[in-house]
Design an enzyme around this catalytic site. Structure first.
Site, PDB file in Angstrom:
ATOM      1  CG  LEU A   1      36.576  40.875  28.542  1.00 22.36           C
ATOM      2  CD1 LEU A   1      36.826  40.440  26.954  1.00 22.36           C
ATOM      3  CD2 LEU A   1      35.826  39.816  29.243  1.00 22.36           C
ATOM      4  N   GLY A   2      37.966  44.273  29.353  1.00 24.95           N
ATOM      5  CA  GLY A   2      37.158  45.548  29.608  1.00 24.95           C
ATOM      6  C   GLY A   2      35.873  45.495  29.889  1.00 24.95           C
TER       7      GLY A   2
ATOM      8  CG  ASN B   1      52.876  20.650  51.820  1.00 27.81           C
ATOM      9  OD1 ASN B   1      52.868  20.814  53.068  1.00 27.81           O
ATOM     10  ND2 ASN B   1      52.972  19.505  51.012  1.00 27.81           N
ATOM     11  CB  SER B   2      55.711  26.997  49.542  1.00 29.22           C
ATOM     12  OG  SER B   2      54.909  27.659  50.405  1.00 29.22           O
TER      13      SER B   2
ATOM     14  CB  THR C   1      49.575  28.575  46.541  1.00 30.69           C
ATOM     15  OG1 THR C   1      50.183  28.251  45.274  1.00 30.69           O
ATOM     16  CG2 THR C   1      49.861  29.883  47.154  1.00 30.69           C
ATOM     17  CB  ALA C   2      47.746  29.610  50.448  1.00 32.99           C
TER      18      ALA C   2
ATOM     19  CG  HIS D   1      55.358  32.573  48.949  1.00 30.28           C
ATOM     20  ND1 HIS D   1      54.231  31.974  48.288  1.00 30.28           N
ATOM     21  CD2 HIS D   1      55.674  31.726  49.876  1.00 30.28           C
ATOM     22  CE1 HIS D   1      54.053  30.920  48.981  1.00 30.28           C
ATOM     23  NE2 HIS D   1      55.014  30.557  49.712  1.00 30.28           N
TER      24      HIS D   1
ATOM     25  CG  ASP E   1      52.733  33.008  45.576  1.00 29.25           C
ATOM     26  OD1 ASP E   1      54.076  33.352  45.136  1.00 29.25           O
ATOM     27  OD2 ASP E   1      52.652  32.258  46.559  1.00 29.25           O
TER      28      ASP E   1
ATOM     29  N   GLY F   1      31.255  43.822  36.545  1.00 28.02           N
ATOM     30  CA  GLY F   1      30.212  43.099  36.759  1.00 28.02           C
ATOM     31  C   GLY F   1      30.122  42.508  37.918  1.00 28.02           C
TER      32      GLY F   1
END
Length: 451
Positions: free
Chosen positions: A268-269, A212-213, A229-230, A108, A138, A272
């Site tokens: 992975l398939g 700080n991003s 990041t956030a 971003h 991101d 759960g």
């Protein structure tokens, strides 16, 4: 309020030092033995690898056309006016390979930028180009053009982190200049925040603010263990809850960006949820965390490897799996075609399986499903519909009124939760298709023709 640190936020180099704790025995970096404990020696090693990123570009701005003016365009006049407006922004980055000139930052920070300028701690400036990006996590990888005498940072192993470990965040909050803040690891494997599509954050109380991003989260040894990041806080201010992308996750993504210019996710398939106390008790398992497999998809990588419903995945490549979201994040960053070792609990015993991930085909160009969707790209939305990840301006789909981030919930009232279900629903539909969409907090129907 969840606040992603946006591209208008700034740089990353360091300047000030901050005392961490009175327990000096836990701080390995000091000055001379007769001096006050300090992190300065470590910071002097790390700061040259943290850079300031400034960007310029243009972005689309949509404005609703007032009803009183729509008659000028006739009965079918546009409801929105789309304009391109220039923007400038500041962000942070971390040099991870001095010889190649590679810089990691947040997607971003550089999203939509046509010009990227990297400024080093010593004031030198270089143009940079984008090697690849991954908006689902991101992460973005840049390459400094014609860089000389660069300094990179040592990358640590984020899976070795423990709650309570000391960490230091480096950035340029609110454009104040080089700033260093300190704290501890508050939590690990944070997910379900809605900040990114692939989430497995390190949470820290080290002060992270707008600016700080893309900056560095480092250990007291100066090892990079996260990309800031956030934040979670009102009006973008720090309240002691910040999030960073783990270095292990970043390394896997960057390796793919270097090799392919894009992230080629493996699948992975399995479906759960988290292993709960009730599930563990019912299955008589001596465990209190892990990813419980409720279903193994036929012909998937998991099925071919021998995984079964009822298994509990407790480790991937030797790293502990605490939640199902943790499993999704780790698998989603390893890459298609890669082999990994999965450790499960089955009938109360540990068993290891070697699994080779297959390519993620959930992201498709929508025109292959229906001609009225030309110009749209789609991706599965975690079993909650199919999301429009991008849409071309002026495309057929845009003229129908579809928008980026719309979620397709049903086709002709048939619910869909995956690309395969969406494809089947289109195959079963006639020439007229009614899409049930979720847009923000509202639901609507859109009718497509020409199938």
């Amino acid at each position: 309020m969840k606040t992603k640190i946006l591209a208008v936020v700034a740089s990353v180099a360091l300047a000030s030092s901050v005392a961490i704790a009175p327990a000096t025995a836990s701080i390995p970096f000091f000055g001379k033995s007769d001096e006050t404990p300090t992190l300065a020696p470590m910071l002097e090693e790390v700061t040259p690898a943290v850079v300031n990123i400034s960007v310029k570009g243009k972005r689309e701005v949509r404005q609703r056309v007032p009803d009183m003016f729509r008659f000028f365009f006739g009965p079918n006049g546009p409801r929105e006016q789309v304009q391109e407006q220039p923007f400038q922004g500041l962000g942070s980055g971390v040099i991870i390979d001095a010889e190649a000139g590679y810089v990691v930052t947040n997607n971003h920070v550089i999203d939509g930028a046509s010009e990227i300028l990297v400024t080093l701690k010593d004031g030198r400036q270089f143009d940079a180009k984008v090697i690849g990006t991954d908006d689902r996590s991101d992460i973005a990888l840049l390459k400094i053009e014609d860089g000389e005498d660069l300094t990179d940072i040592e990358i640590g192993t984020s899976s070795d982190l423990r709650v309570g470990d000391f960490v230091v965040a480096i950035g340029n909050p609110f454009g104040l200049g080089q700033t260093v803040t300190s704290g501890i690891v508050s939590a690990l494997d944070r997910s379900g925040l809605g900040i990114e599509e692939v989430e497995n954050f390190i949470q820290t109380d080290a002060a992270i603010n707008s600016g700080n991003s893309g900056g560095a989260l480092v250990t007291l040894k100066g090892e990079l263990i996260g990309i800031n990041t956030a934040i979670l806080g009102p009006n973008g201010g720090n309240i002691g809850i910040g999030f960073a992308i783990p270095s292990d996750m970043m390394k896997n993504l960057v390796a793919q960006l270097i090799e392919f210019g894009e992230v080629r996710r493996g699948v992975l398939g399995v479906r759960g949820n988290d292993l709960t106390h009730d599930i563990a008790k019912a299955l008589k398992l001596d465990a209190n965390q892990g990813a419980f497999i409720g279903e193994v998809i036929a012909d998937s990588a998991a099925a071919k490897a021998g995984l079964k419903s009822g298994d509990v995945i407790i480790a991937v490549n030797g790293d502990t799996i605490r939640t199902f979201a943790d499993l999704i994040a780790r698998v989603g960053t390893i890459g298609a075609g890669k082999e990994m070792k999965i450790t499960v609990l089955r009938d109360g015993k540990k068993r290891d399986f070697k699994v080779t991930l297959v390519a993620d085909d959930t992201a498709v160009v929508a025109a292959t499903l229906h001609p009225a969707l030309a110009g749209v790209e789609l991706a599965a939305n975690d079993n909650d519909g199919v999301v429009i990840t991008s849409i071309e301006e002026g495309s057929v789909a845009a003229r129908y009124g579809l928008r980026k981030d719309d979620v397709i919930m049903a086709v002709n009232r048939t619910p869909v939760s995956s690309i395969s279900e969406l494809r089947q629903a289109f195959n079963d539909a006639g020439p007229v298709v009614a899409l049930n969409l979720r847009r923000g907090n509202t639901e609507l129907y859109l009718v497509l023709r020409g199938g």
